[in-house]
Design an enzyme around this catalytic site. Structure first.
Site, short mmCIF file in Angstrom:
data_model
loop_
_atom_site.label_atom_id
_atom_site.label_comp_id
_atom_site.label_asym_id
_atom_site.label_seq_id
_atom_site.Cartn_x
_atom_site.Cartn_y
_atom_site.Cartn_z
N TYR A 170 -10.28 -36.59 -18.98
CA TYR A 170 -11.75 -36.21 -18.80
C TYR A 170 -11.85 -35.99 -17.27
O TYR A 170 -12.91 -36.49 -16.53
CB TYR A 170 -12.58 -37.34 -19.45
CG TYR A 170 -13.76 -36.69 -19.87
CD1 TYR A 170 -13.63 -36.29 -21.26
CD2 TYR A 170 -15.21 -36.87 -19.28
CE1 TYR A 170 -14.71 -35.52 -21.94
CE2 TYR A 170 -16.14 -36.41 -19.90
CZ TYR A 170 -16.19 -35.62 -21.49
OH TYR A 170 -17.13 -34.94 -22.11
N HIS A 195 -11.35 -35.34 -9.58
CA HIS A 195 -9.83 -35.02 -9.76
C HIS A 195 -9.34 -33.81 -9.26
O HIS A 195 -8.33 -33.65 -8.78
CB HIS A 195 -9.58 -35.04 -11.48
CG HIS A 195 -10.09 -36.39 -12.07
ND1 HIS A 195 -11.04 -36.31 -12.98
CD2 HIS A 195 -9.40 -37.68 -11.95
CE1 HIS A 195 -11.01 -37.63 -13.55
NE2 HIS A 195 -10.34 -38.36 -12.93
N GLN A 200 -10.59 -42.25 -2.85
CA GLN A 200 -11.38 -43.29 -2.16
C GLN A 200 -12.47 -44.20 -3.03
O GLN A 200 -12.82 -44.99 -2.94
CB GLN A 200 -11.99 -42.75 -0.88
CG GLN A 200 -12.51 -44.15 0.12
CD GLN A 200 -13.45 -43.79 1.17
OE1 GLN A 200 -13.31 -42.76 1.88
NE2 GLN A 200 -14.68 -44.45 0.90
N SER A 248 -17.67 -39.26 -11.84
CA SER A 248 -17.01 -40.45 -12.66
C SER A 248 -16.78 -39.84 -14.14
O SER A 248 -17.74 -39.08 -14.53
CB SER A 248 -17.35 -41.58 -12.62
OG SER A 248 -17.04 -42.55 -13.46
P1 AMP Z 1 -9.65 -41.97 -13.14
O1 AMP Z 1 -8.95 -40.95 -14.06
O2 AMP Z 1 -10.87 -42.47 -13.14
O3 AMP Z 1 -8.44 -43.18 -13.34
O4 AMP Z 1 -9.35 -41.45 -11.89
C1 AMP Z 1 -7.96 -40.79 -11.35
C2 AMP Z 1 -7.71 -40.78 -9.90
O5 AMP Z 1 -9.18 -39.62 -9.39
C3 AMP Z 1 -8.00 -42.11 -9.17
O6 AMP Z 1 -7.31 -41.96 -8.04
C4 AMP Z 1 -9.50 -41.97 -8.60
O7 AMP Z 1 -9.85 -42.76 -7.51
C5 AMP Z 1 -9.81 -40.47 -8.59
N1 AMP Z 1 -11.20 -40.08 -8.69
C6 AMP Z 1 -12.01 -40.55 -9.42
N2 AMP Z 1 -13.33 -39.95 -9.34
C7 AMP Z 1 -13.04 -39.44 -8.01
C8 AMP Z 1 -14.14 -38.63 -7.07
N3 AMP Z 1 -15.34 -38.49 -7.46
N4 AMP Z 1 -13.64 -38.38 -6.02
C9 AMP Z 1 -12.32 -38.35 -5.49
N5 AMP Z 1 -11.52 -38.89 -6.24
C10 AMP Z 1 -11.97 -39.39 -7.57
#
Ligand code: AMP
Length: 295
Positions: free
Chosen positions: A38, A43, A154, A195
């Site tokens: 998603y 990302h 971060q 997010s």
């Molecule tokens: P997730 O799909 O939420 O597990 O996130 C995958 C990667 O993307 C993880 O390393 C998160 O920290 C990073 N990530 C998620 N949201 C953000 C954001 N707003 N800015 C930068 N990196 C993000």
């Protein structure tokens, strides 16, 4: 006009290893971005940085059941592979690795990687099995994707510390050799951290959610103006958050950025991690800011 490439999707570890061998035979280095899909601009920023540094970039998309608690949102976590593939193409990724749960845990989740210390507080205190799930799946994903470098956000600050510790202490050479790079949090125009879970917010909740970042910025500004007391900084963040009575605050803390432990006052050369987790309606939001103490 933009012409989108088709992004190949690999679903097995064996195919993944064959792809990696092929890229290496071409002399390519490999960057990877582990995600739960998603995909959004946060990302995409990781994918773009990986593509700037490596000829081959693999994005894993795997909603990992073992990092969700029993009452958490595993079932309803948003999923949309087609949409994700266009984000990957736009950001110049090479391929997607989207394994099934059986492919990742062929015998069920029988053994677990546990990282000590930095897993105990904040998210770890509220979600006791979460970081075991994260450390285990990231190790498995690294063994599948065999990258030179992996990119994390971060946004999930405690996760970045857990993964660094997991990699440094891993007995598996292919995991220990992965360089870990942390990229800044990408935000909406009003400051809300991007997010995948933001899609859960109702219109009304979405309008209130930026108060989290505003509370963090109030504390950043206080530190910049000379405030050094943890108690004062935390009270300031709580006061800001309490202006939104729809929030249930899990924590709003000022901790040392290396250890995530509280200090009573922060001194020159400390980096303070301001960390907030709050729930609004059915959505749990986390965010943080890092600020170095000078003078
Ligand atoms: P997730 O799909 O939420 O597990 O996130 C995958 C990667 O993307 C993880 O390393 C998160 O920290 C990073 N990530 C998620 N949201 C953000 C954001 N707003 N800015 C930068 N990196 C993000």
């Amino acid at each position: 006009m933009s012409i989108k490439r088709d992004i190949p999707v690999i679903t097995t570890v064996a195919e993944m290893h064959a792809w990696v061998a092929n890229q290496r035979s071409l002399g390519h280095t490999i960057g990877c971005i582990p995600t739960m899909g998603y995909l959004h601009d946060g990302h995409a920023s990781l994918i773009r940085e990986a593509s700037a540094r490596h000829q081959s970039v693999v994005i894993s998309i795997f909603v990992n059941p073992t990092q969700f608690g029993p009452s958490e949102d595993f079932e309803r976590y948003p999923r949309d592979l087609d949409r994700d593939l266009s984000v990957v193409a736009e950001a110049d990724g090479s391929i997607v690795f989207a394994p099934t749960v059986d492919e990742m845990y062929p015998n069920g989740p029988q053994s677990t990687i546990h990282v000590d210390g930095v897993t105990e507080m904040l998210e770890g205190a509220l979600r006791p099995t979460h970081f075991d799930g994260v450390a285990t799946v990231v190790s498995l994903l690294f063994e599948a994707m065999l990258p030179d470098e992996a990119f994390f956000g971060q946004k999930d600050l405690q996760q970045t510390l857990v993964i660094r510790r997991m990699v440094e202490s891993s007995p598996i050479a292919a995991v220990r050799r992965v360089k870990i790079t942390i990229m800044p949090t990408q935000r909406e125009a009003d400051g809300l951290a991007r997010s995948s879970r933001n899609v859960y917010l109702t219109k009304e909740e979405r309008a209130l959610a930026p108060a989290i970042h505003q509370a963090l910025i109030a504390a950043v500004n206080a530190i910049t103006s000379g405030e050094r007391s943890r108690e004062v900084l935390e009270a300031l963040m709580l006061r800001k958050l309490q202006t939104v009575d729809r929030f249930t605050i899990d924590y709003a803390v000022a901790v040392d950025a290396q250890t995530l432990l509280p200090k009573e006052t922060y001194d020159q050369d400390d980096t303070v991690a301001l960390c907030i987790a709050a729930r609004i309606g059915r959505t749990r939001l986390i965010d943080n800011e890092l600020i170095g103490v000078t003078g």
